[in-house]
Design an enzyme around this catalytic site. Sequence first.
Site, PDB file in Angstrom:
ATOM      1  N   THR A  17       0.831  -1.213   0.000  1.00 49.58           N
ATOM      2  CA  THR A  17       0.000   0.000   0.000  1.00 49.58           C
ATOM      3  C   THR A  17       0.860   1.254   0.000  1.00 49.58           C
ATOM      4  O   THR A  17       0.455   2.291  -0.524  1.00 49.58           O
ATOM      5  CB  THR A  17      -0.936  -0.026   1.225  1.00 49.58           C
ATOM      6  OG1 THR A  17      -1.850  -1.101   1.041  1.00 49.58           O
ATOM      7  CG2 THR A  17      -1.709   1.258   1.402  1.00 49.58           C
ATOM      8  N   SER A  64       1.470  -7.664  -0.927  1.00 50.77           N
ATOM      9  CA  SER A  64       2.243  -8.651  -0.152  1.00 50.77           C
ATOM     10  C   SER A  64       1.450  -9.905   0.198  1.00 50.77           C
ATOM     11  O   SER A  64       2.025 -10.892   0.644  1.00 50.77           O
ATOM     12  CB  SER A  64       2.831  -8.025   1.109  1.00 50.77           C
ATOM     13  OG  SER A  64       1.873  -7.850   2.116  1.00 50.77           O
ATOM     14  N   ASP A  98       0.385  -6.563   4.957  1.00 51.73           N
ATOM     15  CA  ASP A  98      -0.310  -7.829   5.216  1.00 51.73           C
ATOM     16  C   ASP A  98       0.612  -8.978   5.638  1.00 51.73           C
ATOM     17  O   ASP A  98       0.229  -9.798   6.472  1.00 51.73           O
ATOM     18  CB  ASP A  98      -1.137  -8.236   3.995  1.00 51.73           C
ATOM     19  CG  ASP A  98      -2.366  -7.333   3.829  1.00 51.73           C
ATOM     20  OD1 ASP A  98      -2.696  -6.603   4.781  1.00 51.73           O
ATOM     21  OD2 ASP A  98      -2.977  -7.359   2.750  1.00 51.73           O
TER      22      ASP A  98
HETATM   23  C1  SIN Z   1      -0.970  -3.021   2.728  1.00 47.76           C
HETATM   24  O1  SIN Z   1       0.175  -2.790   2.394  1.00 47.76           O
HETATM   25  O2  SIN Z   1      -1.491  -2.389   3.698  1.00 47.76           O
HETATM   26  C2  SIN Z   1      -1.870  -4.017   2.078  1.00 47.76           C
HETATM   27  C3  SIN Z   1      -1.344  -4.573   0.805  1.00 47.76           C
HETATM   28  C4  SIN Z   1      -0.086  -5.339   0.984  1.00 47.76           C
HETATM   29  O3  SIN Z   1       0.149  -5.957   2.027  1.00 47.76           O
HETATM   30  O4  SIN Z   1       0.702  -5.354   0.015  1.00 47.76           O
END
Ligand code: SIN
Length: 338
Positions: A17, A64, A98
């Site tokens: 994110t 992720s 994640d």
């Molecule tokens: C995030 O980063 O908050 C969710 C997406 C990910 O883990 O890549």
Amino acid sequence: MSHQKRPTVAVLATGGTIAGEAPVAAQTSGYKAGVISVDRLLSAVPELDSVAAIRSEQIAGIDSKDLDDSLWVTLAHRVNVLLAQDDIDGLVIMHGTDTLEETAYWLHLTVASVKPVVLTAAMRPFTALSSDGSLNLLDAVTLAACPDAVARGVLVAFANRIHGARDITKVSTYAVDAFASPESGVLGWVQDRRIEFQRRVTRAHTIKSVFRLNDIDTQNPLPMVQIVVSHAGAVRVIVDALVDAGVRGIVVAGTGNGSIHSTLQQALVSARARSVAVVRSSRVGSGHVMRNGAAPDDMLGLVSAGTLNPYKARVLLMLALSRGWSEPLILQSLFDQY
Ligand code: SIN
């Protein structure tokens, strides 16, 4: 600080994110993670220039949730190569929230350097109003450039807090303050370029870890280790299918103090008879799992994960099995040390 004296920090991007993009600034869900390049993320934080000289690398651009073991191997190899260079003082990894806790613990056990390695992330995409990524990145680079962060194992800088790789876990699906270190608490704080540590990590990590990447590469993948959850109405079919598929280790996310539904437990006893290593952890999210507490580990040949959550227990079990260690008491001693 003069530019000659600035530390050099390598910044590696893997996606998440923190590199997420949404069509409108008010959108904080339903965006695409991992699409903004490392250089664009860095150029949004001109303040970095006064903290460190930056060397950037784009390792991946993924959400992720899609991380796999081979990216872990690639990442750990690259981190070790970079940290072996005399002119690099520390390293930051931008990651999705994640699975951040899993990658942090993987590196905690496989990085062979005392230099600071700091993971960071964001809960709001780069394009969002009030995105948290840029400040988290600045804090992470500040921490990676700090001599006091040396020899503390892999760290996470998130929402002004410094977490240890072994302790941190994601505790909110949406809140900006999404991480906690249950039972142990945070290691310290980073705010406005000031860093304060309140405690040291006591378990073995990095240069004291026995796990080295030499034997692990993409030709020689990590042994299959999977997680199964115990819950009301659990059936044995998942365990039986995993054993038939050649699983080498199973981590049970047990109820309470690592207790296991009797149906699932029977399946795990059958798995043990086929030399599958079985580790008991808990789905609760904090607290420890006591050896011979909620299940007779000695009698069944099981291993207790202590305070390691199921996702991190999987990392340790994979590394142990990759070294050929599969006897329950040897595994138990590793779970007691790491
Ligand atoms: C995030 O980063 O908050 C969710 C997406 C990910 O883990 O890549």
